[in-house]
Design an enzyme around this catalytic site. Structure first.
Site, short mmCIF file in Angstrom:
data_model
loop_
_atom_site.label_atom_id
_atom_site.label_comp_id
_atom_site.label_asym_id
_atom_site.label_seq_id
_atom_site.Cartn_x
_atom_site.Cartn_y
_atom_site.Cartn_z
N TRP A 270 0.87 -1.03 -0.08
CA TRP A 270 0.00 -0.10 -0.02
C TRP A 270 0.87 1.25 0.11
O TRP A 270 0.58 2.19 -0.72
CB TRP A 270 -0.92 0.09 1.12
CG TRP A 270 -2.00 -1.17 0.96
CD1 TRP A 270 -2.37 -2.19 1.93
CD2 TRP A 270 -2.87 -1.56 -0.17
NE1 TRP A 270 -3.05 -3.05 1.40
CE2 TRP A 270 -3.60 -2.56 0.12
CE3 TRP A 270 -3.18 -0.64 -1.08
CZ2 TRP A 270 -4.57 -2.95 -0.68
CZ3 TRP A 270 -4.20 -1.16 -2.23
CH2 TRP A 270 -5.05 -2.16 -1.83
N ASP B 137 -1.19 6.24 6.57
CA ASP B 137 -2.36 5.38 6.14
C ASP B 137 -2.31 4.49 7.55
O ASP B 137 -1.84 3.69 7.57
CB ASP B 137 -1.99 4.84 4.89
CG ASP B 137 -2.94 3.56 4.42
OD1 ASP B 137 -4.05 3.43 5.14
OD2 ASP B 137 -2.82 3.07 3.31
N LYS C 41 -11.65 -2.04 6.54
CA LYS C 41 -10.99 -2.94 7.37
C LYS C 41 -11.24 -3.37 8.66
O LYS C 41 -11.63 -4.35 9.31
CB LYS C 41 -9.58 -2.40 7.16
CG LYS C 41 -8.98 -2.06 5.74
CD LYS C 41 -9.01 -3.51 4.94
CE LYS C 41 -8.71 -3.11 3.32
NZ LYS C 41 -7.67 -2.44 2.76
C1 LIG Z 1 -7.07 -1.99 1.74
C2 LIG Z 1 -5.98 -0.75 2.20
C3 LIG Z 1 -5.95 0.32 0.91
C4 LIG Z 1 -6.81 0.49 -0.06
O1 LIG Z 1 -8.28 0.75 0.38
P1 LIG Z 1 -9.38 0.92 -0.51
O2 LIG Z 1 -10.55 1.47 0.56
O3 LIG Z 1 -9.74 -0.47 -1.04
O4 LIG Z 1 -8.90 1.97 -1.62
C5 LIG Z 1 -4.99 1.26 1.35
N1 LIG Z 1 -4.26 1.11 2.65
C6 LIG Z 1 -4.40 0.18 3.40
C7 LIG Z 1 -3.35 0.19 4.54
C8 LIG Z 1 -5.02 -0.84 3.22
O5 LIG Z 1 -5.32 -1.87 3.81
#
Ligand SMILES: *Cc1c(COP(=O)(O)O)cnc(C)c1O
Length: 359
Positions: A102, A170, A194
């Site tokens: 990511w 993030d 998540k």
């Molecule tokens: C799943 C994930 C993303 C991407 O997320 P989307 O909502 O599918 O765009 C980005 N960063 C992390 C750490 C993730 O687990």
């Protein structure tokens, strides 16, 4: 069908009491004669929900008044573009710690807007040494992914940037599982699906004094300051997802808050890592201990041909979605806030019995 333990990485498991409350009030929202998802987002019922949710997030994560809480859409992926669009200002460069799927994707997207100083992390180290994080004073920001969902890596320290360089994280897959140091973080974001709620909601928590740096050509919907001014109601917000997130906040609060979520996450992860470490090499996780994720435990089998059998037998035993991300294979147990300790125990016991049968 009895409820299974769902180890999916995202959308992930949610607290059963939340799902039950949604189910009980879905068609007729608390006697209103209609569903919440049929109501105006500007009506009193939904505006109360969104305002309360913002307050709950503020309380649970101890977010100071220096930071705004935004409810957006577009997932983590849209943040990969919104972060540079909103924070670059006149700067020509941003620094990205790249240590997994990511953060790599985020750095690639940012490269469309600026020069990216990529701090590449040796795969066998998992997270960088503090001394490897070298950030120029004129970098627009330093970016890192606190928990790499695919690779099973989590920072157990906060990367240091020069005082004048904002830190961006993030925290999609470990949101609400540990506290955030707001004196260090200028912006954090998380896709809700998540560890926090249904897909369709993205939370951004950003320092107010960083709003308004976008250029004239920035699309309105991609400008944080537009959403901040409108209280995340510039356009129709994802009402259903915000309702569920509201209930998840109340569940976290009732369970003892974010510190309790952190403690439980450590207990669950330890159960699985101990099983791996005591398997004499039958199960393998080669990530340095300090970089191991509490949320996503990745592992492989020494006998890799048994991987599909492991996942299939586990699923039969009610332990679902244990296959690793399609890009890396292997196995992955996502142990989010809503995973009961009993679920992690059941997985550890299954691993033990699978090893006895096939080791
Ligand atoms: C799943 C994930 C993303 C991407 O997320 P989307 O909502 O599918 O765009 C980005 N960063 C992390 C750490 C993730 O687990």
């Amino acid at each position: 069908m009895p409820r299974v333990y769902n180890f999916a990485a995202g959308p992930g498991t949610l607290p059963l009491p939340v799902l039950e409350e949604v189910a009980a009030n879905f068609v007729d929202y608390h006697g209103e004669g209609m569903s919440l998802i049929e109501m105006s987002h500007r009506g009193a019922i939904f505006t109360d929900i969104i305002e309360e949710t913002r307050l709950l997030v503020r309380e649970l994560l101890d977010v100071p008044e220096t930071h705004d809480i935004l409810f957006l859409q577009g997932g983590g992926h849209l943040q990969f573009a919104m972060v540079p669009l909103n924070l670059l200002g006149a700067a020509a460069e941003a620094s990205y710690i790249v240590n997994g799927t990511w953060s790599r994707k985020a750095a690639q997207e940012a490269a469309k807007f600026c020069h990216v100083n990529a701090i590449n992390v040796n795969a066998s180290l998992g997270v960088p040494d503090a001394s490897d994080i070298i950030v120029a004073n004129d970098a627009a920001y330093l970016y890192y992914c606190q928990n790499e969902t695919v690779n099973g890596l989590e920072f157990n320290f906060i990367p240091a940037a020069p005082d004048c360089v904002p830190l961006v994280a993030d925290i999609s897959s470990n949101f609400m599982s540990r506290t955030v140091d707001w004196s260090r973080h200028s912006l954090v974001f998380a896709g809700a699906q998540k560890n926090f709620g249904p897909a369709g909601l993205t939370i951004v928590i950003v320092r107010k004094d960083l709003l308004g740096l976008t250029t004239e050509s920035c699309p309105t919907m991609l400008d944080y300051s537009v959403h901040a001014k409108a209280g995340s109601m510039y356009n129709t917000p994802p009402t259903f997802a915000i309702w569920v997130a509201n209930l998840v906040c109340k569940w976290i609060q009732a369970e003892g808050g974010v510190a309790q979520m952190d403690q439980r996450a450590r207990v669950r992860a330890d159960l699985i890592y101990n099983q791996i470490d005591n398997s004499g090499g039958f199960y393998i996780n080669s990530i340095p201990k300090k970089a191991r994720s509490r949320m996503n435990v990745v592992f492989t089998l020494e006998e890799s041909a048994l991987t599909d059998l492991f996942a299939a037998e586990a699923a039969k035993a009610g332990l679902k979605n244990l296959k690793g991300h399609r890009s890396v294979g292997g196995l992955r147990a996502s142990l989010y806030n809503a995973m009961p300790e009993q679920g992690a125990r059941a997985l550890a016991e299954f691993m033990q019995s699978f090893m006895k049968r096939h080791g």
